[in-house]
Design a protein around this motif. Structure first.
Motif, PDB file in Angstrom:
ATOM      1  N   VAL A  22       0.837  -1.208   0.000  1.00 33.61           N
ATOM      2  CA  VAL A  22       0.000   0.000   0.000  1.00 33.61           C
ATOM      3  C   VAL A  22       0.865   1.248   0.000  1.00 33.61           C
ATOM      4  O   VAL A  22       0.650   2.185  -0.785  1.00 33.61           O
ATOM      5  CB  VAL A  22      -0.953  -0.002   1.211  1.00 33.61           C
ATOM      6  CG1 VAL A  22      -1.719   1.305   1.289  1.00 33.61           C
ATOM      7  CG2 VAL A  22      -1.922  -1.180   1.133  1.00 33.61           C
ATOM      8  N   THR A  61      -4.437  -6.870  -5.801  1.00 33.80           N
ATOM      9  CA  THR A  61      -5.741  -6.830  -5.127  1.00 33.80           C
ATOM     10  C   THR A  61      -6.762  -7.790  -5.714  1.00 33.80           C
ATOM     11  O   THR A  61      -7.949  -7.679  -5.427  1.00 33.80           O
ATOM     12  CB  THR A  61      -6.311  -5.397  -5.169  1.00 33.80           C
ATOM     13  OG1 THR A  61      -6.353  -4.949  -6.534  1.00 33.80           O
ATOM     14  CG2 THR A  61      -5.461  -4.449  -4.356  1.00 33.80           C
ATOM     15  N   TYR A 269      -5.079   0.649   9.450  1.00 32.39           N
ATOM     16  CA  TYR A 269      -5.151   0.298   8.036  1.00 32.39           C
ATOM     17  C   TYR A 269      -6.482  -0.291   7.581  1.00 32.39           C
ATOM     18  O   TYR A 269      -7.050   0.152   6.589  1.00 32.39           O
ATOM     19  CB  TYR A 269      -4.045  -0.718   7.698  1.00 32.39           C
ATOM     20  CG  TYR A 269      -2.667  -0.263   8.082  1.00 32.39           C
ATOM     21  CD1 TYR A 269      -2.053   0.804   7.430  1.00 32.39           C
ATOM     22  CD2 TYR A 269      -1.976  -0.882   9.116  1.00 32.39           C
ATOM     23  CE1 TYR A 269      -0.784   1.229   7.784  1.00 32.39           C
ATOM     24  CE2 TYR A 269      -0.697  -0.461   9.478  1.00 32.39           C
ATOM     25  CZ  TYR A 269      -0.115   0.589   8.806  1.00 32.39           C
ATOM     26  OH  TYR A 269       1.135   1.002   9.176  1.00 32.39           O
TER      27      TYR A 269
END
Length: 401
Positions: A22, A61, A269
């Motif tokens: 990320v 993802t 997160y």
């Protein structure tokens, strides 16, 4: 502003692997505005891969991490000049591989935690004599090691909370003695932390010995050494970022907002969505609603911490303030633990400008290191040769045979 070829290294053999992905893609977007980015992804098994598709977060993802067979593998080669060359190799047919040198000017580390934030990656880059963003080997290592960090801060009269620590061996052989020492030395509530970990992984807030026992078992899964420190009751958490090399600049202060005893991994997160996911999206008050006097005091402590730990680039220092307004240094987050870009925007430094400034600092630090002398001429070898010749003849040297 010069356009550079920037190798962005992320992933890694670390519990914070996904966090690193990320972070890297946030940095990737910022770097793209002014630089050419070469993504280098380190798998959980330690394979180094590259390829343009790794710059797209969607590659990570779809439910599975990228497979090594789909990307070029990285190799580091040593040539007689000497110089290090980073190359990628890929199959152009079933039996033919093509090797291509990567035109890297500077490295931008984005591996969180072990094997990236702890000085190990920085040591590799030092051996390769490549400029890289952030703190060097020492600053990165002590910034990651909570026990060493506290020892250094205490030795330099920076305020920290009382703490104890032990190793796996100590815990396995002296468990009862350790628990007794904690009860005799520290006051509950306590925090139990792996010495080498980030993103609150393995961290527990405990109120009694039973909880301490369980928390120590959990923390021991992530680090060979365990830290236990006193917790501030109902603390005011204040963070401040510092950027620089020889001279340092502070950001505005922020106050993280949480309803729990500390920000867990999920708080930082998991609950966040969209482009501001990660720490930038967590609830916070910027600037922190504190007095100017307290702000200046914390900013001064932040700079001193940054300098004492020999940091460079940018780092975020986290503080705890108790009810009597005593301020304690909690920890430092070196690159990439926090690029703190959301703090610098309040000083008109947007993320693309911040990463470019960090690259400029990387080149300055690299130039300083290369200006040092790394050779020293002596007659030691000729003396050693004469001594070895005497030894081969069986003669005594300095009273020994």
């Amino acid at each position: 502003m010069s356009k550079h070829n920037v190798a962005l290294i992320f992933g890694g053999c670390t519990p914070e692997h996904e966090v690193s992905i990320v972070t890297a893609h946030q940095v990737y977007l910022a770097l793209q505005e002014n630089h050419q980015v070469i993504p280098i992804y380190v798998t959980k098994n330690g394979e180094w891969l590259t390829g343009d598709a790794l710059g797209d977060l969607s590659a990570f993802t779809d439910g599975t991490l990228p497979h090594p067979s789909d990307f070029d593998k990285i190799t580091i080669e040593f040539y007689p000049e000497p110089k290090f060359v980073i190359t990628s190799r890929h199959w152009i047919s079933r039996n033919v591989q093509k090797r291509t040198a990567l035109p890297i000017d500077v490295i931008f580390p984005a591996i969180h935690g072990m094997h990236g934030e702890d000085g190990t990656l920085q040591g590799l880059l030092e051996l390769m004599n490549l400029p890289y963003v952030g703190a060097g080997v020492v600053g990165s290592a002590v910034g990651m090691d909570k026990i060493m960090m506290k020892a250094i801060l205490h030795a330099n009269a920076l305020p920290i909370l009382p703490y104890l620590y032990w190793t796996h061996h100590d815990w396995n052989t002296q468990r009862d003695e350790i628990l007794e020492k904690v009860d005799a030395t520290l006051s509950y509530p306590l925090f139990v932390k792996p010495a080498m970990s980030g993103s609150s992984i393995g961290v527990s807030h405990v109120s009694n010995q039973d909880e301490l026992y369980t928390a120590a078992e959990v923390a021991g899964q992530y680090s060979r050494r365990i830290l236990v420190e006193e917790a501030v009751k109902k603390p005011l958490e204040i963070n401040c970022a510092v950027m620089g090399l020889d001279e340092s600049t502070t950001s505005v202060c922020e106050q993280p907002v949480t309803q729990t005893n500390f920000l867990s991994f999920d708080d930082k997160y998991i609950h966040q969505e969209g482009e501001n996911s990660g720490m930038a999206g967590a609830d916070r008050k910027i600037p922190a609603p504190i007095s100017e006097e307290l702000t200046l005091h914390i900013q001064d402590l932040a700079v001193r911490t940054f300098q004492v730990l020999d940091c460079a680039g940018v780092a975020r220092i986290d503080f705890l303030v108790d009810a009597e307004h005593n301020v304690y240094v909690n920890e430092i987050n070196t690159i990439p633990g926090s690029y703190s870009y959301y703090l610098w925007t309040h000083q008109d430094i947007e993320f693309p400008k911040l990463v470019s400034e960090l690259i400029d600092l990387a080149f300055k630090a690299h130039a300083q290191k290369n200006a040092l002398t790394y050779t020293y001429t002596t007659n030691l070898l000729s003396q050693a040769g004469a001594s070895l010749a005497k030894l081969k003849k069986g003669e005594k040297i300095g009273g020994t045979a």
